[in-house]
Design an enzyme around this catalytic site. Structure first.
Site, PDB file in Angstrom:
ATOM      1  CG  HIS A   8      -3.374  -0.103   7.468  1.00 16.77           C
ATOM      2  ND1 HIS A   8      -3.238   0.492   8.704  1.00 16.77           N
ATOM      3  CD2 HIS A   8      -2.328   0.360   6.722  1.00 16.77           C
ATOM      4  CE1 HIS A   8      -2.172   1.268   8.714  1.00 16.77           C
ATOM      5  NE2 HIS A   8      -1.605   1.213   7.513  1.00 16.77           N
ATOM      6  CG  ASN A  11      -2.013   5.481  10.947  1.00 15.16           C
ATOM      7  OD1 ASN A  11      -2.881   6.327  11.159  1.00 15.16           O
ATOM      8  ND2 ASN A  11      -1.190   5.555   9.917  1.00 15.16           N
ATOM      9  CG  ASP A  18       4.600   1.146   6.723  1.00 14.85           C
ATOM     10  OD1 ASP A  18       3.980   1.743   5.832  1.00 14.85           O
ATOM     11  OD2 ASP A  18       4.025   0.423   7.570  1.00 14.85           O
ATOM     12  CG  HIS A  21       0.488   4.262   4.926  1.00 11.58           C
ATOM     13  ND1 HIS A  21      -0.281   3.611   5.870  1.00 11.58           N
ATOM     14  CD2 HIS A  21      -0.267   5.317   4.494  1.00 11.58           C
ATOM     15  CE1 HIS A  21      -1.453   4.234   5.985  1.00 11.58           C
ATOM     16  NE2 HIS A  21      -1.462   5.267   5.172  1.00 11.58           N
ATOM     17  CG  HIS A  68      -0.438   0.174   2.531  1.00 16.17           C
ATOM     18  ND1 HIS A  68       0.041  -0.874   3.283  1.00 16.17           N
ATOM     19  CD2 HIS A  68      -0.280   1.286   3.314  1.00 16.17           C
ATOM     20  CE1 HIS A  68       0.455  -0.431   4.459  1.00 16.17           C
ATOM     21  NE2 HIS A  68       0.281   0.872   4.505  1.00 16.17           N
TER      22      HIS A  68
END
Length: 252
Positions: free
Chosen positions: A170, A201, A109, A107, A105
């Site tokens: 998420h 988150n 990280d 993000h 995804h």
């Protein structure tokens, strides 16, 4: 060796003691353990890097998967420097080229090392939505979009692997990756480790659809023996069931 919650602490200790499982940490900030790599199965390694979010240090998992004479990387390490360190570890300890990478995804990280990988000639693939969301967020943008996974519950092949778009969880674009030979489901950040008591988150989460996304994964891969979360310790299919407990506790 199958990964279940009962064995996780012992396996983590073994990973820390194994030669090559921790790389040189001289460039890691104080308190940051640096890169760790642990072999889960023959031909499958979990890489864990560390970074801070809201002032708290978190581990972030990804996988290295062997396909014959080459490797596939599931998510970069968390950031450019950690991804460079991961490349060095792969060269020194495995010695096979990385054929391609998948970002699960948008993000940082998951995408923080995309530019490093692409500069090394490694094509990075993602859900089409990940490209758009990464650009909007100012994160590195994977150059290649997977096809055929626009609808929730849809899948597509990537070599020996299967990519599932379970629907928003998420993040709206989160995908999961199935390793059929090892019966490992890489759930990424759509799955939380067993020790967590919250959804983490949720700033970009699709809270309304997330429970259905997990049900899609359970229906698609009932034979999964190992489930890898985006953060924390791997486990078995109980991690997916644990998600429903978290949804209920959060009133979702």
């Amino acid at each position: 060796m199958k990964y279940h919650a009962f064995y996780a602490p012992w396996l983590l200790l073994l990973g820390l003691l194994t030669v090559g499982c921790q790389s040189d940490h001289r460039h890691s900030p104080p308190g940051n353990p640096g890169l760790q790599v642990e072999q889960l199965e023959p031909g499958v390694w979990m890489h864990t890097s560390y970074n801070t979010f809201d002032g708290v240090l978190y581990p972030s998992n990804g996988l290295i998967v062997r396909e014959g004479d080459h490797l596939v990387l599931l998510d970069s390490a968390w950031g450019a420097e950690a991804t460079e360190e991961l490349q060095v570890w792969i060269d020194e300890e495995i010695g096979l080229p990385v054929d391609r990478a998948l970002s699960t995804h948008f993000h940082s990280d998951r995408t923080g090392g995309v530019a490093v990988l692409e500069a090394a000639g490694i094509p990075v693939w993602s859900h089409p939505m990940t490209q758009r969301l990464s650009a909007e967020e100012g994160n590195p943008v994977p150059a290649n979009a997977l096809k055929g996974i626009e609808a929730p519950g849809s899948t597509t092949g990537s070599g020996s692997l299967e990519v599932l778009y379970p629907g928003g969880g998420h993040a709206r674009d989160n995908i999961m990756v199935w390793l059929p030979e090892q019966k490992i489901l890489y759930g990424g950040c759509a799955v939380r480790e067993l020790a967590t008591d919250n959804l983490g988150n949720t700033a970009d989460a699709d809270l309304g659809y997330w429970p259905q996304a997990i049900r899609h994964a359970q229906a698609m891969y009932p034979q999964a023996e190992v489930v890898i979360p985006g953060h924390g310790k791997p486990g078995g299919p109980e991690l997916l069931e644990h998600m429903h407990t978290l949804f209920e506790d959060s009133g979702n």
